[in-house]
Scaffold this motif. Structure first.
Motif, PDB file in Angstrom:
ATOM      1  N   GLU A 253     -24.950   8.625  45.343  1.00 24.40           N
ATOM      2  CA  GLU A 253     -24.461   8.348  46.709  1.00 24.40           C
ATOM      3  C   GLU A 253     -24.646   6.869  47.053  1.00 24.40           C
ATOM      4  OE1 GLU A 253     -22.510  10.461  49.762  1.00 24.40           O
ATOM      5  OE2 GLU A 253     -23.365  11.291  47.922  1.00 24.40           O
ATOM      6  N   LEU A 254     -25.758   6.305  46.603  1.00 24.86           N
ATOM      7  CA  LEU A 254     -26.021   4.887  46.862  1.00 24.86           C
ATOM      8  C   LEU A 254     -24.999   4.015  46.120  1.00 24.86           C
ATOM      9  CD1 LEU A 254     -28.077   3.246  48.472  1.00 24.86           C
ATOM     10  CD2 LEU A 254     -29.449   3.026  46.412  1.00 24.86           C
ATOM     11  N   ALA A 255     -24.649   4.423  44.902  1.00 24.98           N
ATOM     12  CA  ALA A 255     -23.648   3.679  44.130  1.00 24.98           C
ATOM     13  C   ALA A 255     -22.296   3.726  44.850  1.00 24.98           C
ATOM     14  CB  ALA A 255     -23.518   4.269  42.729  1.00 24.98           C
ATOM     15  N   ARG A 256     -21.955   4.900  45.399  1.00 25.81           N
ATOM     16  CA  ARG A 256     -20.704   5.041  46.158  1.00 25.81           C
ATOM     17  C   ARG A 256     -20.713   4.162  47.405  1.00 25.81           C
ATOM     18  NH1 ARG A 256     -17.489   9.060  48.083  1.00 25.81           N
ATOM     19  NH2 ARG A 256     -19.038   9.717  49.592  1.00 25.81           N
ATOM     20  N   HIS A 257     -21.911   4.082  48.017  1.00 26.37           N
ATOM     21  CA  HIS A 257     -22.053   3.252  49.213  1.00 26.37           C
ATOM     22  C   HIS A 257     -21.827   1.777  48.858  1.00 26.37           C
ATOM     23  CE1 HIS A 257     -23.724   1.505  52.836  1.00 26.37           C
ATOM     24  NE2 HIS A 257     -24.522   0.777  52.075  1.00 26.37           N
ATOM     25  N   ARG A 258     -22.428   1.360  47.722  1.00 24.49           N
ATOM     26  CA  ARG A 258     -22.288  -0.050  47.318  1.00 24.49           C
ATOM     27  C   ARG A 258     -20.838  -0.371  46.956  1.00 24.49           C
ATOM     28  NH1 ARG A 258     -27.052   0.435  43.738  1.00 24.49           N
ATOM     29  NH2 ARG A 258     -28.880   0.037  45.016  1.00 24.49           N
ATOM     30  N   ARG A 259     -20.170   0.583  46.295  1.00 19.32           N
ATOM     31  CA  ARG A 259     -18.813   0.339  45.801  1.00 19.32           C
ATOM     32  C   ARG A 259     -17.769   0.445  46.906  1.00 19.32           C
ATOM     33  NH1 ARG A 259     -15.197  -1.391  43.573  1.00 19.32           N
ATOM     34  NH2 ARG A 259     -13.959  -0.727  41.765  1.00 19.32           N
ATOM     35  N   TYR A 260     -17.880   1.530  47.704  1.00 18.08           N
ATOM     36  CA  TYR A 260     -16.816   1.796  48.696  1.00 18.08           C
ATOM     37  C   TYR A 260     -17.310   1.702  50.141  1.00 18.08           C
ATOM     38  CZ  TYR A 260     -14.883   3.952  44.495  1.00 18.08           C
ATOM     39  OH  TYR A 260     -14.454   4.195  43.216  1.00 18.08           O
ATOM     40  N   GLY A 261     -18.579   1.411  50.324  1.00 17.39           N
ATOM     41  CA  GLY A 261     -19.126   1.350  51.685  1.00 17.39           C
ATOM     42  C   GLY A 261     -19.267   2.732  52.313  1.00 17.39           C
ATOM     43  N   ALA A 262     -19.282   3.809  51.465  1.00 22.85           N
ATOM     44  CA  ALA A 262     -19.378   5.171  52.014  1.00 22.85           C
ATOM     45  C   ALA A 262     -20.714   5.353  52.742  1.00 22.85           C
ATOM     46  CB  ALA A 262     -19.261   6.191  50.884  1.00 22.85           C
ATOM     47  N   GLU A 263     -20.605   5.893  53.966  1.00 24.30           N
ATOM     48  CA  GLU A 263     -21.827   6.095  54.775  1.00 24.30           C
ATOM     49  C   GLU A 263     -22.582   7.336  54.310  1.00 24.30           C
ATOM     50  OE1 GLU A 263     -21.561   4.824  59.393  1.00 24.30           O
ATOM     51  OE2 GLU A 263     -20.267   6.459  58.741  1.00 24.30           O
ATOM     52  N   PHE A 264     -23.889   7.308  54.422  1.00 19.67           N
ATOM     53  CA  PHE A 264     -24.670   8.543  54.251  1.00 19.67           C
ATOM     54  C   PHE A 264     -26.048   8.346  54.874  1.00 19.67           C
ATOM     55  CE2 PHE A 264     -26.177   6.191  50.574  1.00 19.67           C
ATOM     56  CZ  PHE A 264     -27.506   6.579  50.430  1.00 19.67           C
ATOM     57  N   THR A 265     -26.717   9.459  55.128  1.00 22.15           N
ATOM     58  CA  THR A 265     -28.072   9.364  55.693  1.00 22.15           C
ATOM     59  C   THR A 265     -29.022  10.234  54.876  1.00 22.15           C
ATOM     60  OG1 THR A 265     -27.281   8.880  57.908  1.00 22.15           O
ATOM     61  CG2 THR A 265     -29.481   9.831  57.753  1.00 22.15           C
ATOM     62  N   LEU A 266     -30.198   9.669  54.661  1.00 26.47           N
ATOM     63  CA  LEU A 266     -31.248  10.414  53.947  1.00 26.47           C
ATOM     64  C   LEU A 266     -32.259  10.900  54.989  1.00 26.47           C
ATOM     65  CD1 LEU A 266     -33.101  11.017  51.422  1.00 26.47           C
ATOM     66  CD2 LEU A 266     -33.899   8.672  51.635  1.00 26.47           C
ATOM     67  N   ALA A 267     -32.657  12.159  54.876  1.00 24.13           N
ATOM     68  CA  ALA A 267     -33.658  12.688  55.813  1.00 24.13           C
ATOM     69  C   ALA A 267     -34.817  13.287  55.031  1.00 24.13           C
ATOM     70  CB  ALA A 267     -33.018  13.758  56.702  1.00 24.13           C
ATOM     71  N   MET A 268     -36.044  12.894  55.396  1.00 23.69           N
ATOM     72  CA  MET A 268     -37.229  13.515  54.791  1.00 23.69           C
ATOM     73  C   MET A 268     -37.819  14.461  55.841  1.00 23.69           C
ATOM     74  SD  MET A 268     -37.383  12.260  51.793  1.00 23.69           S
ATOM     75  CE  MET A 268     -38.937  12.849  51.250  1.00 23.69           C
ATOM     76  N   ILE A 269     -38.112  15.678  55.389  1.00 21.41           N
ATOM     77  CA  ILE A 269     -38.601  16.698  56.329  1.00 21.41           C
ATOM     78  C   ILE A 269     -39.982  17.165  55.873  1.00 21.41           C
ATOM     79  CG2 ILE A 269     -38.193  19.034  57.221  1.00 21.41           C
ATOM     80  CD1 ILE A 269     -35.245  18.628  56.740  1.00 21.41           C
ATOM     81  N   ASP A 270     -40.930  17.224  56.790  1.00 24.32           N
ATOM     82  CA  ASP A 270     -42.257  17.724  56.432  1.00 24.32           C
ATOM     83  C   ASP A 270     -42.662  18.808  57.434  1.00 24.32           C
ATOM     84  OD1 ASP A 270     -44.713  16.799  54.580  1.00 24.32           O
ATOM     85  OD2 ASP A 270     -45.470  17.490  56.529  1.00 24.32           O
ATOM     86  N   ALA A 271     -43.130  19.934  56.893  1.00 16.97           N
ATOM     87  CA  ALA A 271     -43.581  21.022  57.773  1.00 16.97           C
ATOM     88  C   ALA A 271     -44.864  20.586  58.475  1.00 16.97           C
ATOM     89  CB  ALA A 271     -43.823  22.275  56.935  1.00 16.97           C
ATOM     90  N   ASP A 272     -44.946  20.885  59.764  1.00 17.27           N
ATOM     91  CA  ASP A 272     -46.123  20.471  60.537  1.00 17.27           C
ATOM     92  C   ASP A 272     -47.261  21.487  60.371  1.00 17.27           C
ATOM     93  OD1 ASP A 272     -44.726  18.264  61.500  1.00 17.27           O
ATOM     94  OD2 ASP A 272     -43.896  19.415  63.195  1.00 17.27           O
ATOM     95  N   HIS A 273     -48.456  20.961  60.226  1.00 15.73           N
ATOM     96  CA  HIS A 273     -49.687  21.792  60.133  1.00 15.73           C
ATOM     97  C   HIS A 273     -49.498  22.965  59.175  1.00 15.73           C
ATOM     98  CE1 HIS A 273     -51.238  19.377  63.334  1.00 15.73           C
ATOM     99  NE2 HIS A 273     -50.350  19.794  64.217  1.00 15.73           N
TER     100      HIS A 273
END
Ligand SMILES: Nc1nc2c(ncn2[C@@H]2O[C@H](COP(=O)(O)OP(=O)(O)OP(=O)(O)O)[C@@H](O)[C@H]2O)c(=O)[nH]1
Length: 395
Positions: A253-273
């Motif tokens: 996805e990062l390579a696609r972003h660099r090549r074509y400017g494709a947007e994306f978002t990474l989300a890290m999720i952690d369970a609480d307690h």
């Protein structure tokens, strides 16, 4: 009692079905006769994956067949000197152009789906010329052309790399072609006709057996390597893709972003307690909660997105074609999907769970997988510091 035991013994058909379902589990089931994968996508992946290039190899076989077929013209001249002109007009006037036509058609990309049938037509055409030459020479000399048909069957099953069921149809058409000559002048004597027929039948059986075995093992090998590959990329507990699979996708996805400017978002999720859940309800209940979190994440996402278990009680999401603003809305929805409905444990027990989510969206070229992961992690810890059960994005 022994009577009963004999009755329980599975039939050959049953054993065959059992062997197939053990080695070709869903979604990799194959048809018991054609041996093709029932799933068209898997069949395509197998055809393209197991050979370097099947079309190239069979074109090479066509070319070598053409050379051998032409060289046998010398044998016509030496052995059948008296009527070699008649034989040559069939060989070089019909056979060679027919093979050349097959070769030319094989070069047309639009005919690629019909390639097996082109090969079948080449085999039948060459067979017709060999049968005609046998009728002309009559009797014992015709054995030369019978050997030619046997060689043709080897090409049919092995060198042309046709699908097995097409090759089988083709082989039986070859035998039918041999029999068809009888009413039109025959081969001179019945001995030749009968022994020739048996030669063709036994050679076809042996080649079919060999081709079936090698086809089955090639397909089994393909399934095994696909299963191993899936296993290596899947989290055993939740069935979600694991960290390794996620990082591969993130890299792409990062390579696609660099090549074509494709947007994306990474989300890290952690369970609480999460430790408290394990401590209060036990590790097994904790596992069940993780599975449910995985299922809810997957339910909330689009097919083009990816949810993975990153390790422990941590999950990661890749939201493709999604800006930071849009990702906040999506992750808010996900956070609510987890916290608004308690998760059922064994019996009537339920636990309430909240999650903290940190986002990272690449802007410009200066990002690597590591820097994005760090950014999302930092945002997630910020969410924890700010009181948990929230979505946090870098400013
Ligand atoms: N049941 C179960 N527990 C796991 C698994 N992997 C990690 N854990 C537990 O998850 C807990 C994580 O605890 P902590 O890192 O202290 O975090 P937390 O309790 O969620 O607290 P915060 O993250 O600060 O909200 C530990 O008790 C781990 O043993 C797993 O596969 N199954």
């Amino acid at each position: 009692m022994p009577e009963q035991k004999r009755q329980e013994r599975p039939t050959v058909g049953r054993r065959w079905q059992r062997w197939l379902s053990r080695h070709f589990p869903a979604p990799y089931q194959i048809h018991p006769f054609t041996l093709r994968f029932r799933d068209a996508g898997i069949e395509r992946a197998f055809i393209h994956g197991y050979d370097v290039n099947p079309v190239f190899l069979s074109r090479l076989a066509l070319l070598s067949g053409l050379v051998i077929y032409s060289l046998f013209g010398f044998v016509d001249f030496m052995v059948m000197h008296d009527f070699h002109r008649e034989l040559w007009s069939i060989r070089f006037g019909i056979g060679v152009p027919w093979i050349l036509l097959g070769l030319a058609l094989s070069l047309l990309p639009s005919l690629r789906p019909a390639y097996d049938w082109i090969l079948l037509a080449v085999v039948q055409g060459v067979n017709a010329t060999l049968v005609a030459m046998m009728v002309i020479t009559q009797g014992a000399e015709g054995m030369l052309y019978l050997s030619g048909i046997l060689l043709l069957l080897v090409y049919n099953f092995v060198a042309f790399r046709m699908r097995l069921w097409v090759a089988t149809i083709s082989a039986f058409l070859v035998i039918a072609g041999f029999l068809l000559a009888a009413p039109f002048g025959g081969y001179g004597n019945a001995f030749f006709m009968i022994s020739g027929l048996f030669f063709l039948l036994f050679t076809t059986t042996a080649l079919m057996f060999g081709a079936t075995i090698s086809e089955l093992f090639a397909r089994r090998h393909f399934v095994q390597s696909r299963l191993l590959d899936t296993q290596a990329k899947t989290d055993e507990l939740t069935g979600l893709p694991n960290r390794r699979a996620f990082l591969q996708r993130l890299q792409a996805e990062l390579a696609r972003h660099r090549r074509y400017g494709a947007e994306f978002t990474l989300a890290m999720i952690d369970a609480d307690h999460f430790k408290a859940i394990n401590d209060r309800h036990g590790h097994e209940a904790g596992d069940r909660v993780l599975c449910e979190v995985g299922a809810r994440l997957q339910r909330e996402l689009r097919d083009s997105d990816m949810a993975a278990r990153f390790g422990g009680e941590e999950f990661a999401l890749l939201l493709s074609e999604t800006s930071a603003d849009r990702a906040i809305t999506v992750c808010e929805r996900i956070r609510q999907a987890i916290c608004q409905r308690p998760i059922a444990l064994n019996g009537s027990d339920k636990v309430e769970l909240t999650i903290s989510i940190g986002l990272a969206t690449p802007a410009g070229d200066g990002h690597s997988v590591d820097s994005l992961l760090r950014q999302a992690d930092d945002a997630m810890y910020q969410a924890k510091r700010e009181g948990r059960n929230r979505v946090s994005a870098p400013d």
